[in-house]
Design an enzyme around this catalytic site. Structure first.
Site, PDB file in Angstrom:
ATOM      1  N   ASP A  71      52.643   8.146  28.205  1.00 49.33           N
ATOM      2  CA  ASP A  71      52.725   8.760  28.876  1.00 49.33           C
ATOM      3  C   ASP A  71      54.203   8.338  29.629  1.00 49.33           C
ATOM      4  O   ASP A  71      54.251   7.495  30.069  1.00 49.33           O
ATOM      5  CB  ASP A  71      51.780   8.763  30.857  1.00 49.33           C
ATOM      6  CG  ASP A  71      52.259   9.550  31.530  1.00 49.33           C
ATOM      7  OD1 ASP A  71      51.798  10.545  31.507  1.00 49.33           O
ATOM      8  OD2 ASP A  71      52.854   8.969  32.802  1.00 49.33           O
TER       9      ASP A  71
ATOM     10  N   GLU B 135      53.810  11.494  24.695  1.00 48.35           N
ATOM     11  CA  GLU B 135      54.933  12.417  25.863  1.00 48.35           C
ATOM     12  C   GLU B 135      55.438  12.600  26.346  1.00 48.35           C
ATOM     13  O   GLU B 135      55.802  11.970  27.618  1.00 48.35           O
ATOM     14  CB  GLU B 135      53.422  12.527  26.954  1.00 48.35           C
ATOM     15  CG  GLU B 135      52.956  13.450  27.355  1.00 48.35           C
ATOM     16  CD  GLU B 135      53.312  12.808  29.490  1.00 48.35           C
ATOM     17  OE1 GLU B 135      53.388  14.443  29.904  1.00 48.35           O
ATOM     18  OE2 GLU B 135      53.998  11.932  29.539  1.00 48.35           O
TER      19      GLU B 135
END
Length: 682
Positions: A400, A429
């Protein structure tokens, strides 16, 4: 372990010895290469790696060029001769057999023996031939001294025969030339070259070979807490196990979970990101850490560590990898906050700085301070999180917002992890600036999110995917494209029209070898935004439980299964670098082609970008591009509808009704049967 990356020698580095000025071969422009060898080229184990180099020398002498490659850390070195293509460009291939880190380089030298043969071929004057034979005898004698056994004797005998023949006036010069150019003897001599003046390329270049799933993968994201059978009840890992057969049957090989750790209670967000919670609000999984533990622990409502391990094993039996979300951030009540306050930024009012992306505020998330005085302790602890979940059977991590953490940390951590576990896959990401995304890929991320979600017109898609497939990033940046995520419900999907969802699915699945979807929102076409001009879902699973219909025939699931079956059955769709856009005279139609690694198979995709109207156009496809003679018909087999079209020539009619099927995904069938295939033909 940190010292391995950052230690510096206490003594000055010894300067490399100056090259021998007599070395005349020039080795230049070795490729592929990323930033001069600072970062690794990426390939897949078992996949041939084509290496090219520009090699030449002064004058007309012939260089001998060698490719060297080895597994990093291994004493075994491999050497392959490189072949001349044209314009002083040489090439060779090697195949890394297993995942891991490899090294390659190129060397060359002036091949005096081959240069002599090259000159002799052009000589026609008898006296020139006799003199050249004597010169060659000297070269061959030198080769014999470098040989041993039978080859030494054979070369010595050949040299003597040339000397005697050159001195024998009765021997015909043509016969002498033939003896000098004997291929069998030449092959023996070539095995014993004089390499004293060998030149080497300036760098030893790194290459990372991953497992095949790094190149070709199909991802499905779900929230385990929403996997239950009953509305309002918290889902568990056992509930997810019930969904595995459906997910595998749809053709997905990676099942990705948002964070599965304890969720903070302090500053917990309510439904739709509300600042005030109500009883029963479950909070955001990305607000990691509470009294029950942190990044190495599991939210108790999901199950036990053994439940999780059982899920991982069950998924593996179905050919599915479980992907963990790695979100290096903390809820205010994460144990790290009390145990290691130095790992966070503190504001003047003695509170920790929470995450912000103005105007958005994430009061429930504390980012780490990578400039902490205890940065080494922080690094070690974060890497231990990765090690922990690898020990639990995880081989895929979706990370993330990696661009908000230290680049130096990622380079060290990924290198160390993959040194011990080369099968590990990291997906970045990072929806951020292009150069930042590319830097993360260079640092070691296996795959990367892309801007596909925001590329919707023909021009946007063509320009962007040409860049991904053919630009310099192709050597290290592996795209993984997603039509939606828990954070992104693009405006194009907010109408809920089936044709839009199908078109975006076909584009994702055929433009990129790796793609994913956030489900069941995509497969069930959940399309309501949180508000006007918002890209967030209404009643987002990020903040609340949802209940879904998991029956196989619902929504787009049969269509998804069909497209994923096509991907698995056609290796042309399993890599990115052969992508080529085709001309079609309608801006609402986009067409492109991919071919298999061996060039024998091709798939042509045409998508109608207009969800409301039938679009027609003329597609230009030169038969020579697919290996078909210009005067022969060929068949296009639409793998979505199972229709078959007979095409001939270069211009082909396309008509796509989005309410029936918004796309063709056509396999080229070069061989068309005719009357000569009939048993009675004679």
């Amino acid at each position: 372990m940190l010292s391995r990356l950052f230690s510096r020698s206490a003594t000055p580095e010894v300067a490399a010895p100056a090259p021998d000025g007599r070395s005349r071969a020039v080795v230049d422009a070795v490729s592929p290469v990323v930033d001069g060898g600072r970062f690794a080229v990426k390939r897949v184990a078992g996949e041939a790696v084509r290496i090219t180099a520009h090699v030449f020398t002064d004058g007309h002498d012939v260089p001998r060029v060698m490719l060297h490659w080895w597994k990093d850390g291994s004493e075994r070195r491999h050497e392959l001769p490189m072949k001349l293509r044209y314009n002083d460009e040489w090439h060779a291939e090697f195949t890394p057999p297993v995942p891991g880190r490899y090294v390659y380089t190129v060397s060359a030298w002036v091949d005096t023996f081959e240069s002599w043969r090259h000159e002799l071929i052009r000589r026609v004057d008898a006296d020139d031939i006799r003199l050249a034979a004597r010169t060659g005898a000297q070269e061959i004698k030198a080769a014999a001294e470098r040989a041993s056994g039978e080859e030494r004797d054979a070369l010595s005998g050949w040299a003597s025969a040339l000397e005697e023949g050159a001195a024998d006036a009765s021997m015909d010069a043509t016969d002498l030339k033939a003896l000098a150019l004997d291929e069998a003897f030449a092959e023996t001599a070539a095995r014993h070259p004089d390499r004293r003046l060998e030149s080497h390329f300036a760098a030893e270049l790194p290459l990372v070979a991953d497992r095949e799933r790094a190149r070709f993968s199909t991802w499905y994201e779900l929230f385990p807490r929403s996997a239950g059978d009953t509305a309002g009840e918290h889902g568990t890992f056992r509930d997810v196990e019930k969904r595995l057969p459906l997910i595998a049957a749809m053709g997905f090989d990676v099942l990705y979970f948002p964070p599965i750790h304890p969720i903070g209670r302090m500053q917990r967000k309510g439904r739709n990101n509300a600042l005030v919670t109500e009883p029963g609000d479950v909070g955001s999984p990305w607000a990691i850490g509470a009294a029950e533990g942190g990044h190495k622990d599991i939210l108790p409502e999901l199950g036990t560590p053994e439940d999780f391990r059982h899920l991982v094993r069950t998924a593996a039996q179905l050919g599915v990898d479980i992907a963990m979300d790695i979100a290096f951030q903390c809820a205010p009540d994460h144990p790290y906050v009390k145990a290691h306050p130095q790992w966070f930024r503190w504001r003047p009012d003695n509170t920790v700085q929470y995450a912000e992306n103005p105007p958005k505020k994430y009061q429930d998330i504390y980012p780490f301070n990578f400039e902490s005085t205890d940065w080494q302790g922080l690094w070690d602890e974060l890497k231990s999180v990765l090690d922990h979940w690898i020990g639990e059977g995880i081989t895929v991590f979706r990370v993330d917002n990696p661009h908000t953490k230290s680049f130096a940390f990622w380079e060290w951590a990924i290198t160390e992890v993959k040194r011990a576990h080369p099968e590990i896959i990291f997906l970045a990401e990072a929806f951020t600036r292009p150069k930042v995304m590319h830097r993360l890929a260079k640092l070691g991320y296996t795959q990367s999110y892309t801007y596909f979600t925001w590329r919707n017109t023909k021009q946007e898609l063509t320009e962007y995917f040409t860049e991904l497939a053919q630009g310099p990033g192709k050597e290290y940046f592996r795209p993984n494209v997603w039509p939606n995520t828990p954070d992104i419900l693009h405006a194009a999907l907010q109408t809920g029209e089936e044709a839009v969802y199908k078109a975006r699915l076909v584009l994702a699945a055929t433009l990129s070898a790796s793609y994913g979807m956030y489900g069941p929102t995509f497969d069930l076409m959940d399309y309501k935004p949180r508000g006007p001009s918002s890209e967030e879902y209404l009643d987002s699973e990020k903040y609340q439980l949802r209940h879904w219909d998991w029956s196989a025939e619902q929504g787009l699931r049969p269509f998804i299964a069909r497209i994923n079956h096509i991907r698995r059955a056609n290796d042309a769709l399993q890599s990115d670098h052969t992508l080529k856009f085709l001309h079609i005279d309608n801006d609402q139609l986009i067409a492109y082609m991919k071919v298999s690694p061996d060039g024998d198979r091709a798939v042509v995709t045409v998508v109608n970008l207009d969800p409301h109207h039938t679009q027609i156009g003329w597609l230009h496809l030169d038969p020579s591009e697919i290996g078909v003679p210009a005067d022969r018909p060929f068949q296009m087999h639409d793998l979505l509808s199972d229709q078959r079209f007979m095409w001939r020539g270069s211009h082909h009619y396309i008509e796509l009704d989005p309410h029936r099927l918004p796309a063709h995904v056509m396999a080229v069938r070069r061989r068309v049967r005719d009357e000569r295939d009939f048993d009675y033909y004679a």
